[in-house]
Design a protein around this motif. Sequence first.
Motif, PDB file in Angstrom:
ATOM      1  N   ASP A 170     -25.863  -5.827 -17.290  1.00 52.53           N
ATOM      2  CA  ASP A 170     -25.057  -5.369 -16.163  1.00 52.53           C
ATOM      3  C   ASP A 170     -24.617  -3.929 -16.379  1.00 52.53           C
ATOM      4  O   ASP A 170     -23.725  -3.647 -17.184  1.00 52.53           O
ATOM      5  CB  ASP A 170     -23.842  -6.282 -16.004  1.00 52.53           C
ATOM      6  N   GLY A 171     -25.218  -3.003 -15.629  1.00 55.48           N
ATOM      7  CA  GLY A 171     -24.888  -1.595 -15.779  1.00 55.48           C
ATOM      8  C   GLY A 171     -23.514  -1.228 -15.266  1.00 55.48           C
ATOM      9  O   GLY A 171     -23.013  -0.133 -15.540  1.00 55.48           O
ATOM     10  N   GLY A 172     -22.878  -2.144 -14.526  1.00 54.72           N
ATOM     11  CA  GLY A 172     -21.533  -1.894 -14.034  1.00 54.72           C
ATOM     12  C   GLY A 172     -20.444  -2.250 -15.024  1.00 54.72           C
ATOM     13  O   GLY A 172     -19.251  -2.090 -14.724  1.00 54.72           O
ATOM     14  N   LEU A 173     -20.838  -2.748 -16.194  1.00 50.28           N
ATOM     15  CA  LEU A 173     -19.882  -3.145 -17.228  1.00 50.28           C
ATOM     16  C   LEU A 173     -20.202  -2.430 -18.525  1.00 50.28           C
ATOM     17  O   LEU A 173     -21.343  -2.016 -18.758  1.00 50.28           O
ATOM     18  CB  LEU A 173     -19.947  -4.660 -17.462  1.00 50.28           C
ATOM     19  N   ASP A 174     -19.216  -2.332 -19.399  1.00 52.77           N
ATOM     20  CA  ASP A 174     -19.459  -1.799 -20.735  1.00 52.77           C
ATOM     21  C   ASP A 174     -18.662  -2.628 -21.737  1.00 52.77           C
ATOM     22  O   ASP A 174     -17.868  -3.491 -21.341  1.00 52.77           O
ATOM     23  CB  ASP A 174     -19.137  -0.311 -20.818  1.00 52.77           C
ATOM     24  N   PRO A 175     -18.844  -2.398 -23.023  1.00 55.39           N
ATOM     25  CA  PRO A 175     -18.195  -3.249 -24.021  1.00 55.39           C
ATOM     26  C   PRO A 175     -16.670  -3.234 -23.982  1.00 55.39           C
ATOM     27  O   PRO A 175     -16.040  -4.136 -24.559  1.00 55.39           O
ATOM     28  CB  PRO A 175     -18.723  -2.683 -25.342  1.00 55.39           C
ATOM     29  N   ALA A 176     -16.078  -2.272 -23.315  1.00 57.84           N
ATOM     30  CA  ALA A 176     -14.616  -2.240 -23.216  1.00 57.84           C
ATOM     31  C   ALA A 176     -14.094  -3.133 -22.097  1.00 57.84           C
ATOM     32  O   ALA A 176     -12.888  -3.379 -22.016  1.00 57.84           O
ATOM     33  CB  ALA A 176     -14.137  -0.802 -22.990  1.00 57.84           C
ATOM     34  N   ASP A 177     -14.999  -3.632 -21.247  1.00 57.13           N
ATOM     35  CA  ASP A 177     -14.568  -4.412 -20.090  1.00 57.13           C
ATOM     36  C   ASP A 177     -14.286  -5.860 -20.442  1.00 57.13           C
ATOM     37  O   ASP A 177     -14.870  -6.434 -21.370  1.00 57.13           O
ATOM     38  CB  ASP A 177     -15.632  -4.365 -18.990  1.00 57.13           C
ATOM     39  N   ARG A 178     -13.377  -6.431 -19.658  1.00 51.94           N
ATOM     40  CA  ARG A 178     -13.082  -7.865 -19.710  1.00 51.94           C
ATOM     41  C   ARG A 178     -13.254  -8.374 -18.287  1.00 51.94           C
ATOM     42  O   ARG A 178     -12.430  -8.099 -17.403  1.00 51.94           O
ATOM     43  CB  ARG A 178     -11.675  -8.096 -20.231  1.00 51.94           C
ATOM     44  N   LEU A 179     -14.351  -9.079 -18.048  1.00 48.37           N
ATOM     45  CA  LEU A 179     -14.739  -9.529 -16.713  1.00 48.37           C
ATOM     46  C   LEU A 179     -14.202 -10.922 -16.450  1.00 48.37           C
ATOM     47  O   LEU A 179     -14.520 -11.865 -17.185  1.00 48.37           O
ATOM     48  CB  LEU A 179     -16.260  -9.530 -16.572  1.00 48.37           C
ATOM     49  N   LEU A 180     -13.403 -11.073 -15.397  1.00 48.41           N
ATOM     50  CA  LEU A 180     -12.989 -12.389 -14.924  1.00 48.41           C
ATOM     51  C   LEU A 180     -13.893 -12.772 -13.765  1.00 48.41           C
ATOM     52  O   LEU A 180     -14.018 -12.026 -12.789  1.00 48.41           O
ATOM     53  CB  LEU A 180     -11.527 -12.372 -14.483  1.00 48.41           C
ATOM     54  N   GLY A 202     -22.197  -6.335 -23.363  1.00 48.78           N
ATOM     55  CA  GLY A 202     -21.181  -6.304 -24.402  1.00 48.78           C
ATOM     56  C   GLY A 202     -19.789  -6.622 -23.911  1.00 48.78           C
ATOM     57  O   GLY A 202     -18.835  -6.633 -24.697  1.00 48.78           O
ATOM     58  N   ALA A 203     -19.652  -6.887 -22.600  1.00 45.24           N
ATOM     59  CA  ALA A 203     -18.335  -7.186 -22.041  1.00 45.24           C
ATOM     60  C   ALA A 203     -17.852  -8.558 -22.485  1.00 45.24           C
ATOM     61  O   ALA A 203     -18.649  -9.450 -22.800  1.00 45.24           O
ATOM     62  CB  ALA A 203     -18.392  -7.116 -20.512  1.00 45.24           C
ATOM     63  N   SER A 204     -16.543  -8.745 -22.480  1.00 43.42           N
ATOM     64  CA  SER A 204     -15.929 -10.045 -22.705  1.00 43.42           C
ATOM     65  C   SER A 204     -15.861 -10.767 -21.362  1.00 43.42           C
ATOM     66  O   SER A 204     -15.530 -10.164 -20.339  1.00 43.42           O
ATOM     67  CB  SER A 204     -14.527  -9.854 -23.281  1.00 43.42           C
ATOM     68  N   LEU A 205     -16.161 -12.065 -21.350  1.00 44.40           N
ATOM     69  CA  LEU A 205     -16.280 -12.820 -20.106  1.00 44.40           C
ATOM     70  C   LEU A 205     -15.205 -13.893 -20.034  1.00 44.40           C
ATOM     71  O   LEU A 205     -15.047 -14.695 -20.952  1.00 44.40           O
ATOM     72  CB  LEU A 205     -17.671 -13.461 -20.027  1.00 44.40           C
ATOM     73  N   VAL A 206     -14.465 -13.888 -18.927  1.00 47.01           N
ATOM     74  CA  VAL A 206     -13.480 -14.933 -18.636  1.00 47.01           C
ATOM     75  C   VAL A 206     -14.000 -15.706 -17.436  1.00 47.01           C
ATOM     76  O   VAL A 206     -14.126 -15.166 -16.339  1.00 47.01           O
ATOM     77  CB  VAL A 206     -12.089 -14.349 -18.314  1.00 47.01           C
ATOM     78  N   ALA A 221      -5.922 -13.110 -14.105  1.00 46.82           N
ATOM     79  CA  ALA A 221      -6.457 -11.778 -14.383  1.00 46.82           C
ATOM     80  C   ALA A 221      -5.437 -10.926 -15.131  1.00 46.82           C
ATOM     81  O   ALA A 221      -5.782 -10.182 -16.067  1.00 46.82           O
ATOM     82  CB  ALA A 221      -6.869 -11.097 -13.081  1.00 46.82           C
ATOM     83  N   GLU A 222      -4.177 -11.035 -14.751  1.00 49.00           N
ATOM     84  CA  GLU A 222      -3.132 -10.266 -15.422  1.00 49.00           C
ATOM     85  C   GLU A 222      -2.926 -10.780 -16.845  1.00 49.00           C
ATOM     86  O   GLU A 222      -2.827  -9.996 -17.801  1.00 49.00           O
ATOM     87  CB  GLU A 222      -1.835 -10.348 -14.634  1.00 49.00           C
ATOM     88  N   THR A 223      -2.877 -12.108 -17.002  1.00 46.17           N
ATOM     89  CA  THR A 223      -2.689 -12.694 -18.329  1.00 46.17           C
ATOM     90  C   THR A 223      -3.819 -12.305 -19.271  1.00 46.17           C
ATOM     91  O   THR A 223      -3.588 -11.988 -20.450  1.00 46.17           O
ATOM     92  CB  THR A 223      -2.610 -14.229 -18.226  1.00 46.17           C
ATOM     93  N   GLU A 224      -5.052 -12.336 -18.760  1.00 50.06           N
ATOM     94  CA  GLU A 224      -6.230 -12.071 -19.587  1.00 50.06           C
ATOM     95  C   GLU A 224      -6.567 -10.583 -19.698  1.00 50.06           C
ATOM     96  O   GLU A 224      -7.551 -10.232 -20.344  1.00 50.06           O
ATOM     97  CB  GLU A 224      -7.441 -12.835 -19.018  1.00 50.06           C
ATOM     98  N   LYS A 225      -5.769  -9.758 -19.026  1.00 50.27           N
ATOM     99  CA  LYS A 225      -6.002  -8.314 -19.056  1.00 50.27           C
ATOM    100  C   LYS A 225      -7.419  -7.952 -18.587  1.00 50.27           C
ATOM    101  O   LYS A 225      -8.118  -7.130 -19.189  1.00 50.27           O
ATOM    102  CB  LYS A 225      -5.732  -7.735 -20.444  1.00 50.27           C
ATOM    103  N   ALA A 226      -7.826  -8.620 -17.497  1.00 52.26           N
ATOM    104  CA  ALA A 226      -9.158  -8.384 -16.936  1.00 52.26           C
ATOM    105  C   ALA A 226      -9.240  -6.969 -16.364  1.00 52.26           C
ATOM    106  O   ALA A 226      -8.324  -6.491 -15.693  1.00 52.26           O
ATOM    107  CB  ALA A 226      -9.460  -9.397 -15.847  1.00 52.26           C
ATOM    108  N   THR A 227     -10.341  -6.301 -16.634  1.00 51.76           N
ATOM    109  CA  THR A 227     -10.583  -4.981 -16.064  1.00 51.76           C
ATOM    110  C   THR A 227     -11.453  -5.055 -14.817  1.00 51.76           C
ATOM    111  O   THR A 227     -11.472  -4.117 -14.022  1.00 51.76           O
ATOM    112  CB  THR A 227     -11.266  -4.063 -17.083  1.00 51.76           C
ATOM    113  N   VAL A 228     -12.176  -6.162 -14.663  1.00 51.72           N
ATOM    114  CA  VAL A 228     -13.053  -6.379 -13.500  1.00 51.72           C
ATOM    115  C   VAL A 228     -12.900  -7.835 -13.076  1.00 51.72           C
ATOM    116  O   VAL A 228     -12.862  -8.726 -13.934  1.00 51.72           O
ATOM    117  CB  VAL A 228     -14.533  -6.088 -13.831  1.00 51.72           C
TER     118      VAL A 228
END
Length: 231
Positions: A170-180, A202-206, A221-228
């Motif tokens: 996924d080119g819209g994500l990077d390893p710093a992202d946390r995707l919900l 490399g993103a973290s997936l919720v 999303a707020e609890t998990e600190k989701a960026t996307v």
Amino acid sequence: MSHDTVTGAIFAAVPDHARPMLTYYNESTGERTELSGATLGNWAAKIANYLRDGLGLAPGDRVRVDLPEHWQTAAVLLGAWWAGVAVDLSDDAADDRATFTSRERVDEHDTDEVIAVPLDPFAMGVRDLPVGVEDFGESVRAHGDQFVPAGSGRDAVDEVTVAQVLSAADGGLDPADRLLSTRGWRTVTDVVANLAAPLLSGASLVVVAGGVEDSRLRAIAETEKATVVRT
């Protein structure tokens, strides 16, 4: 770790194996399970070892996965891909060597091996199984939590090749992202786009399953600190 497999590439993309890699919510049952890269890697290794050493599967063989979105489903997919084994989601595959399914659906399958997956937070045993059906926890836990792949077959999921999945990061994500995400994994397109592609970035997936209201999703999303957030 070999990057020639989908799983090898996924774990190679993880910047820190101690951080959460997959977090699973089921709003219907109240489950929240968080797995680091190391923990999910251990589960995937156990499943890969089970497929190779327990069932005698080799790269290019195929297994059927008939499971809903769950952290154990992700572990099964990663384990199969690490062993070089293709995953079939469709019902019409004739050459599957084994099937991973829920207790409720074991009677729907007649492959040589049927493995009942508990789909609970701790991968506890599945009770009252029919004769000939294996319990996921009992079968898998005994195997080692390190795995060295022997290669990969052509296909990763249905007729989608390993090469095609590896190119789908996924080119819209990077390893710093946390995707919900509330998006499903029931079709081959969904498995690639909603599970493999984010992890390959490399993103973290919720993952939030079971249906959820917008207000609850915002709270998660707020609890998990989701960026996307994707729904």
